[in-house]
Design a protein around this motif. Structure first.
Motif, PDB file in Angstrom:
ATOM      1  N   GLN A  28       0.743  -1.198  -0.038  1.00 39.20           N
ATOM      2  CA  GLN A  28       0.201   0.041   0.136  1.00 39.20           C
ATOM      3  C   GLN A  28       0.924   1.165   0.132  1.00 39.20           C
ATOM      4  O   GLN A  28       2.129   1.032   0.313  1.00 39.20           O
ATOM      5  CB  GLN A  28      -1.023  -0.157   1.198  1.00 39.20           C
ATOM      6  CG  GLN A  28      -0.394   0.414   2.652  1.00 39.20           C
ATOM      7  CD  GLN A  28      -1.347   0.199   3.703  1.00 39.20           C
ATOM      8  OE1 GLN A  28      -2.546  -0.146   3.544  1.00 39.20           O
ATOM      9  NE2 GLN A  28      -0.867   0.944   4.689  1.00 39.20           N
ATOM     10  N   GLY A  29       0.375   2.332  -0.517  1.00 43.15           N
ATOM     11  CA  GLY A  29       1.222   3.427  -0.600  1.00 43.15           C
ATOM     12  C   GLY A  29       0.511   4.757  -0.425  1.00 43.15           C
ATOM     13  O   GLY A  29      -0.812   4.841  -0.485  1.00 43.15           O
ATOM     14  N   THR A  30       1.279   5.975   0.081  1.00 41.97           N
ATOM     15  CA  THR A  30       0.685   7.262   0.213  1.00 41.97           C
ATOM     16  C   THR A  30       1.436   7.828  -0.441  1.00 41.97           C
ATOM     17  O   THR A  30       2.663   7.475  -1.125  1.00 41.97           O
ATOM     18  CB  THR A  30       0.586   7.516   1.686  1.00 41.97           C
ATOM     19  OG1 THR A  30       1.725   7.689   2.197  1.00 41.97           O
ATOM     20  CG2 THR A  30      -0.327   6.632   2.408  1.00 41.97           C
ATOM     21  N   ARG A  31       1.465   9.417  -0.518  1.00 41.97           N
ATOM     22  CA  ARG A  31       2.355  10.151  -1.040  1.00 41.97           C
ATOM     23  C   ARG A  31       3.641  10.165  -0.561  1.00 41.97           C
ATOM     24  O   ARG A  31       4.591  10.529  -1.228  1.00 41.97           O
ATOM     25  CB  ARG A  31       1.644  11.609  -1.052  1.00 41.97           C
ATOM     26  CG  ARG A  31       2.509  12.658  -1.815  1.00 41.97           C
ATOM     27  CD  ARG A  31       1.808  14.114  -2.052  1.00 41.97           C
ATOM     28  NE  ARG A  31       2.208  14.986  -2.930  1.00 41.97           N
ATOM     29  CZ  ARG A  31       3.192  15.685  -2.644  1.00 41.97           C
ATOM     30  NH1 ARG A  31       3.687  16.082  -1.298  1.00 41.97           N
ATOM     31  NH2 ARG A  31       3.951  16.712  -3.445  1.00 41.97           N
ATOM     32  N   GLU A  32       3.556  10.009   0.684  1.00 38.52           N
ATOM     33  CA  GLU A  32       5.070  10.078   1.482  1.00 38.52           C
ATOM     34  C   GLU A  32       5.820   8.585   1.670  1.00 38.52           C
ATOM     35  O   GLU A  32       6.876   8.832   2.114  1.00 38.52           O
ATOM     36  CB  GLU A  32       4.835  10.578   3.019  1.00 38.52           C
ATOM     37  CG  GLU A  32       4.256  12.002   3.128  1.00 38.52           C
ATOM     38  CD  GLU A  32       2.771  12.165   2.680  1.00 38.52           C
ATOM     39  OE1 GLU A  32       2.218  11.145   2.886  1.00 38.52           O
ATOM     40  OE2 GLU A  32       2.424  13.160   2.288  1.00 38.52           O
ATOM     41  N   GLN A  33       4.918   7.661   1.426  1.00 36.08           N
ATOM     42  CA  GLN A  33       5.621   6.245   1.636  1.00 36.08           C
ATOM     43  C   GLN A  33       5.126   5.091   1.044  1.00 36.08           C
ATOM     44  O   GLN A  33       3.704   5.138   0.534  1.00 36.08           O
ATOM     45  CB  GLN A  33       6.003   5.737   3.280  1.00 36.08           C
ATOM     46  CG  GLN A  33       4.430   5.759   3.625  1.00 36.08           C
ATOM     47  CD  GLN A  33       4.327   5.369   5.437  1.00 36.08           C
ATOM     48  OE1 GLN A  33       5.136   6.323   6.055  1.00 36.08           O
ATOM     49  NE2 GLN A  33       3.700   4.467   5.941  1.00 36.08           N
ATOM     50  N   VAL A  34       5.824   4.155   1.008  1.00 35.86           N
ATOM     51  CA  VAL A  34       5.231   2.783   0.499  1.00 35.86           C
ATOM     52  C   VAL A  34       5.527   1.646   1.322  1.00 35.86           C
ATOM     53  O   VAL A  34       6.539   1.478   2.004  1.00 35.86           O
ATOM     54  CB  VAL A  34       5.893   2.453  -0.918  1.00 35.86           C
ATOM     55  CG1 VAL A  34       5.589   0.966  -1.543  1.00 35.86           C
ATOM     56  CG2 VAL A  34       5.875   3.467  -2.109  1.00 35.86           C
ATOM     57  N   ASP A  35       4.601   1.214   1.760  1.00 37.68           N
ATOM     58  CA  ASP A  35       4.447   0.046   2.878  1.00 37.68           C
ATOM     59  C   ASP A  35       4.313  -1.429   2.137  1.00 37.68           C
ATOM     60  O   ASP A  35       3.360  -1.630   1.423  1.00 37.68           O
ATOM     61  CB  ASP A  35       3.345   0.198   3.824  1.00 37.68           C
ATOM     62  CG  ASP A  35       3.289   1.292   4.423  1.00 37.68           C
ATOM     63  OD1 ASP A  35       4.244   2.086   4.486  1.00 37.68           O
ATOM     64  OD2 ASP A  35       2.181   1.963   4.830  1.00 37.68           O
ATOM     65  N   LEU A  36       5.321  -2.295   2.347  1.00 31.80           N
ATOM     66  CA  LEU A  36       5.076  -3.616   2.054  1.00 31.80           C
ATOM     67  C   LEU A  36       5.099  -4.509   3.283  1.00 31.80           C
ATOM     68  O   LEU A  36       5.838  -4.474   4.317  1.00 31.80           O
ATOM     69  CB  LEU A  36       6.753  -4.003   1.559  1.00 31.80           C
ATOM     70  CG  LEU A  36       7.274  -3.241   0.387  1.00 31.80           C
ATOM     71  CD1 LEU A  36       8.729  -3.671   0.039  1.00 31.80           C
ATOM     72  CD2 LEU A  36       6.204  -3.013  -0.845  1.00 31.80           C
ATOM     73  N   ILE A  69       7.843  -3.367   5.818  1.00 30.03           N
ATOM     74  CA  ILE A  69       8.894  -2.586   5.477  1.00 30.03           C
ATOM     75  C   ILE A  69       8.390  -1.591   4.869  1.00 30.03           C
ATOM     76  O   ILE A  69       7.390  -1.314   4.062  1.00 30.03           O
ATOM     77  CB  ILE A  69       9.563  -3.063   4.411  1.00 30.03           C
ATOM     78  CG1 ILE A  69      10.226  -4.530   4.710  1.00 30.03           C
ATOM     79  CG2 ILE A  69      10.797  -2.425   3.963  1.00 30.03           C
ATOM     80  CD1 ILE A  69      11.254  -4.913   5.735  1.00 30.03           C
ATOM     81  N   ILE A  70       8.557  -0.061   5.368  1.00 24.83           N
ATOM     82  CA  ILE A  70       8.257   1.259   5.063  1.00 24.83           C
ATOM     83  C   ILE A  70       9.511   1.865   4.149  1.00 24.83           C
ATOM     84  O   ILE A  70      10.616   2.148   4.692  1.00 24.83           O
ATOM     85  CB  ILE A  70       7.958   2.119   6.222  1.00 24.83           C
ATOM     86  CG1 ILE A  70       6.561   1.395   6.817  1.00 24.83           C
ATOM     87  CG2 ILE A  70       7.293   3.456   5.679  1.00 24.83           C
ATOM     88  CD1 ILE A  70       6.436   2.096   8.281  1.00 24.83           C
ATOM     89  N   LEU A  71       8.935   2.171   2.939  1.00 24.17           N
ATOM     90  CA  LEU A  71      10.025   2.716   2.150  1.00 24.17           C
ATOM     91  C   LEU A  71       9.741   4.183   1.742  1.00 24.17           C
ATOM     92  O   LEU A  71       8.384   4.456   1.514  1.00 24.17           O
ATOM     93  CB  LEU A  71      10.139   1.757   0.806  1.00 24.17           C
ATOM     94  CG  LEU A  71      10.435   0.556   1.009  1.00 24.17           C
ATOM     95  CD1 LEU A  71      10.428  -0.251  -0.469  1.00 24.17           C
ATOM     96  CD2 LEU A  71      11.884   0.516   1.564  1.00 24.17           C
ATOM     97  N   THR A  72      10.490   5.070   1.341  1.00 27.41           N
ATOM     98  CA  THR A  72      10.148   6.242   0.616  1.00 27.41           C
ATOM     99  C   THR A  72       9.948   6.056  -0.822  1.00 27.41           C
ATOM    100  O   THR A  72      10.306   4.783  -1.481  1.00 27.41           O
ATOM    101  CB  THR A  72      11.325   7.177   0.623  1.00 27.41           C
ATOM    102  OG1 THR A  72      12.541   6.823  -0.167  1.00 27.41           O
ATOM    103  CG2 THR A  72      11.925   7.686   1.865  1.00 27.41           C
TER     104      THR A  72
END
Length: 76
Positions: free
Chosen positions: A12-20, A44-47
């Motif tokens: 899932q993702g938002t403008r600020e991050q992508v979550d795996l 895992i939280i990624l930019t």
């Protein structure tokens, strides 16, 4: 470093991050049960930039794998 096995992944993702989200499917026979049980084990939280780099690297690794071992079919 810890090693975890995962056969389930969600993103899932938002403008600020992508979550795996990674986990393991614990349902042995899907035909005999109404519910699929997944134990989520890691997030895992990624930019967005790091996610794009991961996308590029995974694409390369999977292309090399398919060249060696044949095409992976997502419908199988």
């Amino acid at each position: 470093m810890a090693t975890q096995f995962a056969n389930v992944v969600n993103v899932q993702g938002t403008r600020e991050q992508v979550d795996l989200f990674f986990g393991t499917n614990r349902t042995w026979n899907v035909a005999e049960t109404e519910n699929v049980v997944v134990d989520l084990s890691n997030r895992i939280i990624l930019t967005p930039l790091a996610a794009k780099r991961l996308h590029a690297v995974l694409g390369g690794v999977l292309a090399e794998y398919e060249n060696r071992h044949g095409r992976l079919d997502l419908e199988a």
